[in-house]
Design a protein around this motif. Structure first.
Motif, PDB file in Angstrom:
ATOM      1  N   GLN A 138     -22.611  16.210  10.770  1.00  0.00           N
ATOM      2  CA  GLN A 138     -22.116  14.898  11.164  1.00  0.00           C
ATOM      3  C   GLN A 138     -22.844  14.797  12.629  1.00  0.00           C
ATOM      4  N   LYS A 139     -22.638  15.790  13.219  1.00  0.00           N
ATOM      5  CA  LYS A 139     -23.289  15.530  14.734  1.00  0.00           C
ATOM      6  C   LYS A 139     -24.759  15.245  14.731  1.00  0.00           C
ATOM      7  N   ALA A 142     -24.982  11.364  13.667  1.00  0.00           N
ATOM      8  CA  ALA A 142     -24.638  10.618  14.704  1.00  0.00           C
ATOM      9  C   ALA A 142     -25.811  10.325  15.746  1.00  0.00           C
ATOM     10  N   SER A 148     -21.808   7.173  17.438  1.00  0.00           N
ATOM     11  CA  SER A 148     -20.666   8.183  17.317  1.00  0.00           C
ATOM     12  C   SER A 148     -20.238   9.187  16.216  1.00  0.00           C
ATOM     13  N   GLU A 149     -19.908  10.116  16.420  1.00  0.00           N
ATOM     14  CA  GLU A 149     -19.644  11.168  15.414  1.00  0.00           C
ATOM     15  C   GLU A 149     -18.192  10.263  14.755  1.00  0.00           C
ATOM     16  N   LYS A 150     -17.290   9.755  15.292  1.00  0.00           N
ATOM     17  CA  LYS A 150     -16.013   9.056  14.952  1.00  0.00           C
ATOM     18  C   LYS A 150     -16.799   7.811  13.973  1.00  0.00           C
ATOM     19  N   THR A 151     -17.599   7.161  14.294  1.00  0.00           N
ATOM     20  CA  THR A 151     -18.502   6.107  13.719  1.00  0.00           C
ATOM     21  C   THR A 151     -18.914   6.559  12.147  1.00  0.00           C
ATOM     22  N   GLU A 153     -17.772   9.221  10.627  1.00  0.00           N
ATOM     23  CA  GLU A 153     -16.568   9.739   9.874  1.00  0.00           C
ATOM     24  C   GLU A 153     -16.317   8.446   9.247  1.00  0.00           C
ATOM     25  N   LYS A 154     -16.231   7.147   9.960  1.00  0.00           N
ATOM     26  CA  LYS A 154     -15.707   5.807   9.392  1.00  0.00           C
ATOM     27  C   LYS A 154     -16.412   5.405   8.366  1.00  0.00           C
ATOM     28  N   HIS A 155     -17.897   5.494   8.500  1.00  0.00           N
ATOM     29  CA  HIS A 155     -19.031   5.046   7.500  1.00  0.00           C
ATOM     30  C   HIS A 155     -18.850   5.788   6.256  1.00  0.00           C
TER      31      HIS A 155
END
Length: 191
Positions: A138-139, A142, A148-151, A153-155
């Motif tokens: 994930q990192k 990103a 961002s890593e959060k983005t 996750e959302k995708h």
């Protein structure tokens, strides 16, 4: 369209975007040494398409074609063709219990998945590809995409939901699922 006007159109409407195109290809393609080949193949595709009919928005057409070309290349590099080659017979597989129906069903499932994947929003499709197909952490996804890593996750969550929705919607219309019980049948039998 004759050669001379098409060449003129190509120079004035497509080649003027070469600097931006090269930046785009370098930003989105992980193998910089392949960018000149990508550019040439893209120019050939755009030229051939324009010979059949000029696009109304040449710049948008160029960059959309570039995105499709990269997707095609990624798919070609990662996926082994499911089409039979030569005299290959589906019954000559290592697992003897694979029936022709099951073999064909698997091909259809892969086709449905590829179609659903192609319909994902661009960024979502990129993230899902990098994370699930290329199996990047994930990192790394990103970092590569500048988000961002959060983005990420959302995708991933959105992409998986959209793929599942597309496949389950199609399954509802698929002949194999035609005999599933719906709520009206349940209510009718309960009376």
């Amino acid at each position: 369209m004759t050669q001379a006007p098409l060449d003129h159109w190509f120079v004035n409407q497509i080649l003027i975007h070469e600097t931006a195109l090269l930046r785009y290809l370098h930003r989105h393609w992980s193998h910089p040494d392949e960018v000149p080949d990508l550019r040439q193949e893209l120019y050939a595709r755009v030229y051939e398409a324009a010979a059949k009919g000029l696009p109304t928005q040449p710049k948008a057409f160029l960059f959309t074609s570039a995105r499709h070309l990269m997707t095609d290349r990624l798919r070609r590099n990662k996926v082994v063709s499911i089409e039979p080659m030569g005299d290959f017979d589906p019954s000559h597989v290592l697992i003897e219990d694979v029936s022709p129906e099951r073999w064909c069903g698997g091909r259809q499932s892969l086709h449905r998945l590829a179609t659903a994947f192609d319909q994902l929003p661009d960024r979502c499709r990129e993230v899902v590809w990098l994370r699930r197909v290329e199996e990047l952490p994930q990192k790394e996804v990103a970092k590569r995409l500048g988000i961002s890593e959060k983005t990420v996750e959302k995708h991933i969550a959105k992409g998986m939901r959209l793929l599942a929705d597309a496949l389950s919607a199609e399954a509802g219309t698929h002949p194999l699922f035609a005999h599933t019980v719906n709520s009206d049948d349940v209510q009718h039998h309960a009376d």
